[in-house]
Enzyme design. Structure first.
Site, PDB file in Angstrom:
ATOM      1  N   ARG A  57       0.859  -1.184   0.000  1.00 37.88           N
ATOM      2  CA  ARG A  57       0.000   0.000   0.000  1.00 37.88           C
ATOM      3  C   ARG A  57       0.894   1.233   0.000  1.00 37.88           C
ATOM      4  O   ARG A  57       2.098   1.155   0.269  1.00 37.88           O
ATOM      5  CB  ARG A  57      -0.919   0.016   1.228  1.00 37.88           C
ATOM      6  CG  ARG A  57      -0.193   0.146   2.569  1.00 37.88           C
ATOM      7  CD  ARG A  57      -1.184   0.483   3.668  1.00 37.88           C
ATOM      8  NE  ARG A  57      -0.613   0.523   5.004  1.00 37.88           N
ATOM      9  CZ  ARG A  57       0.036   1.567   5.535  1.00 37.88           C
ATOM     10  NH1 ARG A  57       0.231   2.661   4.812  1.00 37.88           N
ATOM     11  NH2 ARG A  57       0.495   1.514   6.775  1.00 37.88           N
ATOM     12  N   ASP A 110       8.713   9.531  11.979  1.00 38.52           N
ATOM     13  CA  ASP A 110       7.552   9.401  11.096  1.00 38.52           C
ATOM     14  C   ASP A 110       7.525  10.594  10.132  1.00 38.52           C
ATOM     15  O   ASP A 110       8.549  10.990   9.608  1.00 38.52           O
ATOM     16  CB  ASP A 110       6.279   9.275  11.934  1.00 38.52           C
ATOM     17  CG  ASP A 110       5.218   8.428  11.247  1.00 38.52           C
ATOM     18  OD1 ASP A 110       4.785   8.800  10.136  1.00 38.52           O
ATOM     19  OD2 ASP A 110       4.813   7.390  11.801  1.00 38.52           O
TER      20      ASP A 110
END
Length: 293
Positions: A104, A202
């Site tokens: 994904r 992140d």
């Protein structure tokens, strides 16, 4: 020593996303957009009224970018789509990894040239299953492979440097790029080595002065680094799994979060996991440009 700021910000959205990601501010409409990847939804917050709308999606979207007043670019597990704002209809644009249903999309951002950098990863985060791609007018170029969890894609104010990370290794990289195309013009080098630090590097953004702001997964934090990669300060947040930041003006930064991976006890202990927050940092904003079809 770097300073640590306790949370004195605001909760922009208490809609608890399983995996909030891909947050971006659209100055043209004064709207904050973000994705709930695993929840298959696109969120929009009208910053003038405070009204939030949630748009269900048939795909796992991780990136939303402006194209024009009528359309948006959506990056997802099924490739890239052009979204009609009025109807919500998704028109296929291009595939990133044709035939690879095991992956994904994840982090991504538009470069000032109008091209897109976007990463892919295994649906179960398998080691090295993903890659980072450059997409320009529908032409897909693989830049880096063997990526486990692509994050921190962002660009310097002069558009001549790109940043990215494989969160599994926690070494945030920088690479010289062509400002006119967004394509690499050199080899990546380590900008911030977080391999020995707690939490995961992140999503990130660069401000107008070239400083980098990073959401630190697992540490309930937004971290601030100067243009040389020196850690300056940390802003604590009321959710441990912080994922992605975006400038929203007036020195403020919005940050998404997630409850992915938390069991019932973990969610009870981390009650705001999945919410979207804002903190006042004083940073000079640099907004994402539109994607050029």
């Amino acid at each position: 020593m770097a300073s640590v700021h306790s949370f004195k910000g605001t909760v922009l959205s208490s809609s608890l996303c399983e995996l909030g990601e891909g947050i971006s501010f659209e100055a043209e409409t004064n709207t904050l957009w973000w994705c709930n990847i695993l929840g298959k939804a696109l969120h929009a917050l009208d910053m003038a009224t405070g009204i939030e709308s949630i748009h269900p999606l048939p795909v796992m979207a991780s990136v939303v970018a402006r194209i024009d007043a009528d359309t948006q670019l959506i990056g997802s597990d099924k490739g890239l789509f052009v979204r009609n704002r009025a109807t919500g209809e998704l028109a296929p644009y291009c595939e990133l990894e044709p035939g690879n249903d095991g992956n994904r999309s994840n982090d991504g951002r538009v470069h000032p040239s109008g091209s897109l950098w976007i990463g892919t990863m295994g649906r179960t985060a398998a080691d090295g299953a993903g890659a980072i791609y450059h997409v320009s007018r529908g032409v897909v170029t693989r830049l880096y492979d063997a990526i486990s969890i692509p994050n921190s894609i962002c660009f310097s104010p002069d558009a001549a440097t790109a940043y990215f990370v494989d969160t599994r290794g926690n070494r945030l990289m920088k690479v010289a790029i062509d400002p006119s195309t967004g394509l690499p013009a050199g080899q990546p080098s380590v900008f911030i080595d977080g391999s020995a630090d707690a939490g995961g590097i992140d999503g990130s953004i660069c401000d107008a002065n070239g400083h980098l702001w990073n959401a630190r997964w697992g540490e309930a934090a937004l971290d601030h680094y100067d243009a040389a990669g020196t850690f300056i300060q940390r802003y604590q947040l009321p959710a441990s799994r912080t994922t992605c930041p975006a400038f929203i003006g007036n020195g403020r930064i919005a940050i998404t979060s997630a409850w992915e991976g938390l069991d019932a006890a973990g969610r009870a202990a981390d009650a705001m996991a999945g919410a979207t927050f804002a903190v006042d940092t004083g940073a000079e904003a640099k907004y994402d440009p539109s994607y050029r079809l």
